[in-house]
Scaffold this motif. Sequence first.
Motif, PDB file in Angstrom:
ATOM      1  N   GLU A  37      12.133  -1.686  -6.055  1.00 32.34           N
ATOM      2  CA  GLU A  37      12.691  -0.909  -7.167  1.00 32.34           C
ATOM      3  C   GLU A  37      13.725  -1.720  -7.940  1.00 32.34           C
ATOM      4  OE1 GLU A  37      13.889   2.991  -6.022  1.00 32.34           O
ATOM      5  OE2 GLU A  37      11.857   3.563  -5.420  1.00 32.34           O
ATOM      6  N   GLU A  38      14.487  -2.563  -7.228  1.00 34.77           N
ATOM      7  CA  GLU A  38      15.425  -3.450  -7.918  1.00 34.77           C
ATOM      8  C   GLU A  38      14.683  -4.444  -8.804  1.00 34.77           C
ATOM      9  OE1 GLU A  38      18.795  -3.502  -8.150  1.00 34.77           O
ATOM     10  OE2 GLU A  38      18.545  -1.520  -7.240  1.00 34.77           O
TER      11      GLU A  38
ATOM     12  N   PRO B  36       0.800  -1.233   0.000  1.00 33.21           N
ATOM     13  CA  PRO B  36       0.000   0.000   0.000  1.00 33.21           C
ATOM     14  C   PRO B  36       0.827   1.275   0.000  1.00 33.21           C
ATOM     15  CG  PRO B  36      -0.844  -1.587   1.596  1.00 33.21           C
ATOM     16  CD  PRO B  36       0.453  -2.126   1.117  1.00 33.21           C
ATOM     17  N   ASP B  37       2.043   1.203   0.572  1.00 32.90           N
ATOM     18  CA  ASP B  37       2.883   2.404   0.650  1.00 32.90           C
ATOM     19  C   ASP B  37       3.833   2.549  -0.539  1.00 32.90           C
ATOM     20  OD1 ASP B  37       1.728   3.090   3.101  1.00 32.90           O
ATOM     21  OD2 ASP B  37       3.143   1.831   4.204  1.00 32.90           O
ATOM     22  N   GLY B  38       3.736   1.648  -1.487  1.00 29.39           N
ATOM     23  CA  GLY B  38       4.595   1.735  -2.660  1.00 29.39           C
ATOM     24  C   GLY B  38       5.702   0.691  -2.650  1.00 29.39           C
ATOM     25  N   LEU B  39       6.744   0.957  -3.407  1.00 29.05           N
ATOM     26  CA  LEU B  39       7.857   0.019  -3.555  1.00 29.05           C
ATOM     27  C   LEU B  39       8.915   0.240  -2.486  1.00 29.05           C
ATOM     28  CD1 LEU B  39       8.502   0.155  -7.416  1.00 29.05           C
ATOM     29  CD2 LEU B  39       7.341  -1.669  -6.152  1.00 29.05           C
ATOM     30  N   SER B  40       9.441  -0.859  -1.953  1.00 31.26           N
ATOM     31  CA  SER B  40      10.628  -0.791  -1.105  1.00 31.26           C
ATOM     32  C   SER B  40      11.856  -0.684  -2.008  1.00 31.26           C
ATOM     33  CB  SER B  40      10.717  -2.051  -0.245  1.00 31.26           C
ATOM     34  OG  SER B  40      11.067  -3.163  -1.061  1.00 31.26           O
ATOM     35  N   PRO B  41      13.055  -0.462  -1.433  1.00 25.93           N
ATOM     36  CA  PRO B  41      14.266  -0.467  -2.269  1.00 25.93           C
ATOM     37  C   PRO B  41      14.417  -1.767  -3.063  1.00 25.93           C
ATOM     38  CG  PRO B  41      14.760   0.533  -0.162  1.00 25.93           C
ATOM     39  CD  PRO B  41      13.355   0.008  -0.060  1.00 25.93           C
TER      40      PRO B  41
ATOM     41  N   VAL C 141       6.086   2.876 -10.104  1.00 23.57           N
ATOM     42  CA  VAL C 141       6.549   2.074 -11.241  1.00 23.57           C
ATOM     43  C   VAL C 141       6.470   2.882 -12.533  1.00 23.57           C
ATOM     44  CG1 VAL C 141       6.114   0.014 -12.641  1.00 23.57           C
ATOM     45  CG2 VAL C 141       5.976  -0.122 -10.148  1.00 23.57           C
ATOM     46  N   LEU C 142       5.414   3.664 -12.695  1.00 28.21           N
ATOM     47  CA  LEU C 142       5.287   4.477 -13.907  1.00 28.21           C
ATOM     48  C   LEU C 142       6.424   5.483 -14.038  1.00 28.21           C
ATOM     49  CD1 LEU C 142       1.427   5.134 -13.971  1.00 28.21           C
ATOM     50  CD2 LEU C 142       2.742   3.584 -15.436  1.00 28.21           C
ATOM     51  N   ILE C 143       6.949   5.945 -12.920  1.00 28.08           N
ATOM     52  CA  ILE C 143       8.110   6.844 -12.942  1.00 28.08           C
ATOM     53  C   ILE C 143       9.394   6.069 -13.196  1.00 28.08           C
ATOM     54  CG2 ILE C 143       9.542   8.357 -11.506  1.00 28.08           C
ATOM     55  CD1 ILE C 143       6.951   9.208 -10.074  1.00 28.08           C
ATOM     56  N   LEU C 144       9.520   4.907 -12.559  1.00 24.24           N
ATOM     57  CA  LEU C 144      10.790   4.176 -12.543  1.00 24.24           C
ATOM     58  C   LEU C 144      11.030   3.353 -13.806  1.00 24.24           C
ATOM     59  CD1 LEU C 144      13.250   3.425 -10.712  1.00 24.24           C
ATOM     60  CD2 LEU C 144      11.865   1.526  -9.849  1.00 24.24           C
ATOM     61  N   SER C 145       9.981   2.719 -14.332  1.00 24.63           N
ATOM     62  CA  SER C 145      10.159   1.774 -15.431  1.00 24.63           C
ATOM     63  C   SER C 145      10.518   2.485 -16.731  1.00 24.63           C
ATOM     64  CB  SER C 145       8.885   0.958 -15.633  1.00 24.63           C
ATOM     65  OG  SER C 145       9.044   0.042 -16.701  1.00 24.63           O
ATOM     66  N   ARG C 146      11.522   1.971 -17.421  1.00 25.77           N
ATOM     67  CA  ARG C 146      11.924   2.513 -18.722  1.00 25.77           C
ATOM     68  C   ARG C 146      11.136   1.886 -19.866  1.00 25.77           C
ATOM     69  NH1 ARG C 146      13.289   6.113 -15.638  1.00 25.77           N
ATOM     70  NH2 ARG C 146      15.182   5.820 -14.413  1.00 25.77           N
ATOM     71  N   ALA C 147      10.431   0.795 -19.574  1.00 27.88           N
ATOM     72  CA  ALA C 147       9.577   0.141 -20.564  1.00 27.88           C
ATOM     73  C   ALA C 147       8.121   0.386 -20.194  1.00 27.88           C
ATOM     74  CB  ALA C 147       9.863  -1.364 -20.595  1.00 27.88           C
ATOM     75  N   PRO C 148       7.212   0.253 -21.137  1.00 24.40           N
ATOM     76  CA  PRO C 148       5.791   0.454 -20.810  1.00 24.40           C
ATOM     77  C   PRO C 148       5.311  -0.542 -19.752  1.00 24.40           C
ATOM     78  CG  PRO C 148       6.133   0.428 -23.192  1.00 24.40           C
ATOM     79  CD  PRO C 148       7.421  -0.021 -22.573  1.00 24.40           C
ATOM     80  N   ALA C 149       4.486  -0.058 -18.836  1.00 21.38           N
ATOM     81  CA  ALA C 149       3.833  -0.924 -17.858  1.00 21.38           C
ATOM     82  C   ALA C 149       2.436  -1.267 -18.354  1.00 21.38           C
ATOM     83  CB  ALA C 149       3.757  -0.232 -16.495  1.00 21.38           C
ATOM     84  N   LEU C 150       1.914  -2.385 -17.871  1.00 18.33           N
ATOM     85  CA  LEU C 150       0.564  -2.813 -18.213  1.00 18.33           C
ATOM     86  C   LEU C 150      -0.342  -2.723 -16.994  1.00 18.33           C
ATOM     87  CD1 LEU C 150       1.256  -6.154 -20.149  1.00 18.33           C
ATOM     88  CD2 LEU C 150       1.100  -3.844 -21.104  1.00 18.33           C
TER      89      LEU C 150
END
Length: 377
Positions: A207-208, A199-204, A233-242
């Motif tokens: 992100e890995e 719920p709070d997002g991704l941990s370190p 994820v939308l900020i971090l990912s260099r490829a499109p997310a689904l």
Amino acid sequence: MADLQVELITTAEAGELDQPFTEPSAEPAQPAITVPEAASASDPDPLPDPLRHARALLAAHPVADGYSGLPWALRELPWYDLELGESGVDADVPRLRAGGVGAQFWSAHVPENLSGDHALVVTLEQLDRIKHIVDDHPEGLRLARTASEAVDARHCGRIATLIGPARAAAIGDSLATLRALHDLGLCSLTLSGTPWAGPDGLSPFGEEVVRELNRLGVLPNLSEASEATARRVLILSRAPALFVRSGALALRDAPGNLSDGLLTTLGEAKALCLVPLAAEQTGSSIGEVADHLDHVRRLAGPECVGLSGMYDTTATHPEGMADVSRYPHLIAELIERGWPDTELAMLTWGNVQRALRGADFTARATRERQRRQAAAG
């Protein structure tokens, strides 16, 4: 296919991989759509013009269906033949062809109550089952994991089968397990239900995982993820997310549906929202599903919307969409609403192709950058 191949970025570009994914080349030329002339009065079974138009369009731009539960459903059948036809499930080869389906993502999901080693074991069984199902039906199905392989399957008269999504619980906290699942053909991973994507997002570590998905060419699925995880994820990912099964929250307050703000953000990130044919999420009629498609198209853009059949799952389907053969009726509804052929072609086939090409480009570019960094010392 030469027109679907994307060259690796140059040395100068390699240093720019920290920028969000940008489509490396223009969309490949699409086959011309030839719409048959209206049926004559002597035609014994004339189709309405929009349905004739829909069938012609799907012949050139078939549906890339974002979610099928067929592998799990087939576990319940003692015997089946998908090429001859199988009434015990919602999809078989004759009905896929009748519905204008050219590719499907076959879910490797396992029950939510499974975790740890048990979730991994059942996921591995799912991947093994998918490969055996495809191997047993070589005249109708072919495994694919990239855009070019999906196109090749279609040109050979086969329906492309892509493996995924799978639940992130299957990898636990191990990137090595993720790599092993990718080696077995996994194309998409659902980022939810773990301590590192909550719920709070991704941990370190979460992100890995996203960085490793990019390196491998595995598409992140955010449909069941929290909004905090999805936005990160939308900020971090260099490829499109689904978002493999998400409608519009503004039209129906249902789990998995997306707020208008998130739809706008995913459009800016050039992610892809696959609208499900599930009554609990998008309504009990074809018109209500079309309303969700209109809404996502308006907020995210026509290049960021696709279709997710949800066939052979526990979902209840809208009236008139009982199985995969009914896709032309949904496309006919959109034609009557004024969707241009170019945007319908993106909805059915082009947008999923773009996401697959983006994942492949990002993976090759990332590996090339790492190789050059290693060579430089």
